[in-house]
Design a protein around this motif. Structure first.
Motif, PDB file in Angstrom:
ATOM      1  N   ILE B 170       1.124  -1.264   0.114  1.00  0.00           N
ATOM      2  CA  ILE B 170       0.015   0.047  -0.114  1.00  0.00           C
ATOM      3  C   ILE B 170       0.862   1.227  -0.023  1.00  0.00           C
ATOM      4  CG2 ILE B 170      -1.627   1.412   1.366  1.00  0.00           C
ATOM      5  CD1 ILE B 170      -2.821  -1.498   2.310  1.00  0.00           C
ATOM      6  N   ILE B 171       1.925   1.352   0.778  1.00  0.00           N
ATOM      7  CA  ILE B 171       2.838   2.366   0.992  1.00  0.00           C
ATOM      8  C   ILE B 171       3.504   2.582  -0.280  1.00  0.00           C
ATOM      9  CG2 ILE B 171       4.947   3.312   1.896  1.00  0.00           C
ATOM     10  CD1 ILE B 171       3.756   1.995   4.473  1.00  0.00           C
ATOM     11  N   GLU B 172       4.066   1.617  -1.064  1.00  0.00           N
ATOM     12  CA  GLU B 172       4.678   1.729  -2.274  1.00  0.00           C
ATOM     13  C   GLU B 172       3.644   2.332  -3.478  1.00  0.00           C
ATOM     14  OE1 GLU B 172       7.932   1.200  -3.429  1.00  0.00           O
ATOM     15  OE2 GLU B 172       8.166   1.329  -1.358  1.00  0.00           O
ATOM     16  N   LEU B 173       2.706   1.701  -3.292  1.00  0.00           N
ATOM     17  CA  LEU B 173       1.541   2.479  -4.179  1.00  0.00           C
ATOM     18  C   LEU B 173       1.270   3.753  -4.286  1.00  0.00           C
ATOM     19  CD1 LEU B 173      -0.377   1.422  -6.582  1.00  0.00           C
ATOM     20  CD2 LEU B 173      -2.240   0.919  -4.885  1.00  0.00           C
ATOM     21  N   GLU B 174       1.135   4.018  -2.875  1.00  0.00           N
ATOM     22  CA  GLU B 174       0.788   5.629  -2.624  1.00  0.00           C
ATOM     23  C   GLU B 174       2.017   6.436  -2.921  1.00  0.00           C
ATOM     24  OE1 GLU B 174      -0.955   6.686   1.285  1.00  0.00           O
ATOM     25  OE2 GLU B 174      -2.639   5.169   0.819  1.00  0.00           O
ATOM     26  N   LYS B 175       3.028   5.872  -2.803  1.00  0.00           N
ATOM     27  CA  LYS B 175       4.142   6.910  -3.275  1.00  0.00           C
ATOM     28  C   LYS B 175       4.298   6.931  -4.804  1.00  0.00           C
ATOM     29  CE  LYS B 175       7.647   5.837   0.451  1.00  0.00           C
ATOM     30  NZ  LYS B 175       8.872   4.972   1.004  1.00  0.00           N
ATOM     31  N   VAL B 176       3.849   5.936  -5.340  1.00  0.00           N
ATOM     32  CA  VAL B 176       4.033   5.883  -6.884  1.00  0.00           C
ATOM     33  C   VAL B 176       3.040   6.846  -7.308  1.00  0.00           C
ATOM     34  CG1 VAL B 176       3.580   4.648  -8.795  1.00  0.00           C
ATOM     35  CG2 VAL B 176       4.919   3.552  -7.327  1.00  0.00           C
ATOM     36  N   LEU B 177       1.838   6.880  -6.626  1.00  0.00           N
ATOM     37  CA  LEU B 177       0.524   7.585  -7.018  1.00  0.00           C
ATOM     38  C   LEU B 177       0.986   9.155  -6.697  1.00  0.00           C
ATOM     39  CD1 LEU B 177      -2.428   5.574  -6.079  1.00  0.00           C
ATOM     40  CD2 LEU B 177      -1.564   5.798  -8.444  1.00  0.00           C
ATOM     41  N   ALA B 178       1.575   9.423  -5.757  1.00  0.00           N
ATOM     42  CA  ALA B 178       1.815  10.710  -5.253  1.00  0.00           C
ATOM     43  C   ALA B 178       3.009  11.263  -5.983  1.00  0.00           C
ATOM     44  CB  ALA B 178       2.289  10.697  -3.866  1.00  0.00           C
ATOM     45  N   PHE B 179       3.817  10.708  -6.929  1.00  0.00           N
ATOM     46  CA  PHE B 179       4.986  11.184  -7.575  1.00  0.00           C
ATOM     47  C   PHE B 179       4.280  11.896  -8.876  1.00  0.00           C
ATOM     48  CE2 PHE B 179       8.702  10.870 -10.251  1.00  0.00           C
ATOM     49  CZ  PHE B 179       9.605  11.298  -9.261  1.00  0.00           C
ATOM     50  N   PRO B 180       4.737  13.063  -9.262  1.00  0.00           N
ATOM     51  CA  PRO B 180       4.281  13.762 -10.140  1.00  0.00           C
ATOM     52  C   PRO B 180       5.195  13.566 -11.443  1.00  0.00           C
ATOM     53  CG  PRO B 180       5.665  15.157  -8.959  1.00  0.00           C
ATOM     54  CD  PRO B 180       5.619  13.780  -8.226  1.00  0.00           C
ATOM     55  N   SER B 181       4.819  12.296 -11.946  1.00  0.00           N
ATOM     56  CA  SER B 181       5.308  11.875 -13.138  1.00  0.00           C
ATOM     57  C   SER B 181       4.724  12.223 -14.574  1.00  0.00           C
ATOM     58  CB  SER B 181       5.501  10.306 -13.046  1.00  0.00           C
ATOM     59  OG  SER B 181       4.252   9.721 -12.743  1.00  0.00           O
ATOM     60  N   LEU B 182       3.415  12.401 -14.580  1.00  0.00           N
ATOM     61  CA  LEU B 182       2.887  12.688 -15.862  1.00  0.00           C
ATOM     62  C   LEU B 182       3.090  14.151 -16.362  1.00  0.00           C
ATOM     63  CD1 LEU B 182      -0.585  10.975 -14.949  1.00  0.00           C
ATOM     64  CD2 LEU B 182       1.293   9.932 -16.508  1.00  0.00           C
TER      65      LEU B 182
END
Lengths: 98, 190
Positions: B170-182
């Motif tokens: 869950i934490i890994e997923l939230e970190k990925v979602l929070a990263f402004p990559s788009l």
């Protein structure tokens, strides 16, 4: 002094033929064959050789109840045995039959 | 073997079954005899409870009139480290952390026994290797749930191990979602 009525005892022995043998609460076939009988016969029961998927904790509870019932029956029989073992035979002063 | 001796060998069978249910029969057999035999239930209990966690401490407390135990395991420390990481992501205090609450609820279910004679509390600190754990006190006159305690602790440690994997994901997923990559998000951020 313990008195034993022999005539009543002889009657009881005759009627014992019709008494059922010990039957405790039902226990699973696997537990009886692979745990109870080997232990009763003095054979080793190894935990590593048991198939734990073949029985449950309830089956072990059933075996515990079976052993308790058997133990109570054995105690009663030992009690009867001790009565006869401790009895000293004494003849009557006079003949009670002819 | 007499009937009474057979009856006194059954606690080995109960404990063996518990460890088998948790895929840990090998550990049980390394600490106990393989052959069913008349045995002291307390000896087996002490052998088994030592296997429930990575660190187990026990002492008799005279003022308490019973035993005080401490069970700590690396999986508990890891879980509360992850809870802390999750809390940092969400700016949450520990008492508001839903994963801390979830663990409390599970442990409460697993270690609450109907017969009583015991009490426990959770330690959730992460400042040293054994900081996270369970303090468990038993009253020598009233506590009779030895098998239930071993079962409860095996369940608790299994739960923490599984929960670590779940929370880490869950934490890994939230970190990925929070990263402004788009690109759009990067433009907004700029």
């Amino acid at each position: 002094m313990q008195k034993i009525a022999l005539s009543a005892f002889v009657d009881a022995v005759h009627s014992a033929d019709k008494e059922p043998t010990f039957s405790g609460p039902p226990v699973s076939e696997y537990v009886m064959q692979n745990i109870y009988l080997p232990m009763k016969e003095g054979r080793a029961v190894r935990l590593s050789a048991l198939d734990f998927a073949a029985f449950s904790g309830d089956d072990v509870n059933d075996l515990a109840e079976f052993l308790e019932a058997l133990s109570r029956t054995e105690s009663m029989l030992y009690g009867v045995q001790n009565i006869f073992r401790g009895a000293e035979a004494q003849s009557l002063d006079c003949r009670s039959f002819c | 073997m007499t009937t009474d001796e057979m009856g006194e060998s059954l606690s080995m069978l109960y404990y063996g079954m518990l460890f088998w249910e948790h895929d840990r029969l090998d550990e049980f057999l390394a600490a106990n005899p393989d052959e069913l035999c008349e045995s002291d239930p307390y000896e087996i209990f002490f052998n088994c409870i030592g296997l429930t966690a990575g660190f187990v401490w026990e002492d008799y407390i005279e003022e308490l009139g019973g035993n005080k135990w401490y069970f700590s395991d690396p999986c508990m420390l890891e879980y509360y480290r992850l809870c802390s990481a999750y809390g940092s992501l969400h700016r949450q205090k520990l008492k508001d952390n839903p994963y801390v609450k979830e663990a409390e609820n599970f442990v409460d279910d697993a270690l609450t026994f109907s017969n009583g004679g015991c009490a426990y509390w959770l330690l959730t600190k992460i400042n040293h290797a054994c900081a996270s754990g369970i303090v468990f006190c038993t009253d020598e006159n009233y506590f009779g749930g030895e098998i239930e305690l071993v079962d409860g602790l095996l369940n608790v440690m299994d739960w923490y191990r599984a929960a670590c994997l779940r929370l880490a994901a869950i934490i890994e997923l939230e970190k990925v979602l929070a990263f402004p990559s788009l690109p759009e998000e990067m433009e907004v951020a700029a």
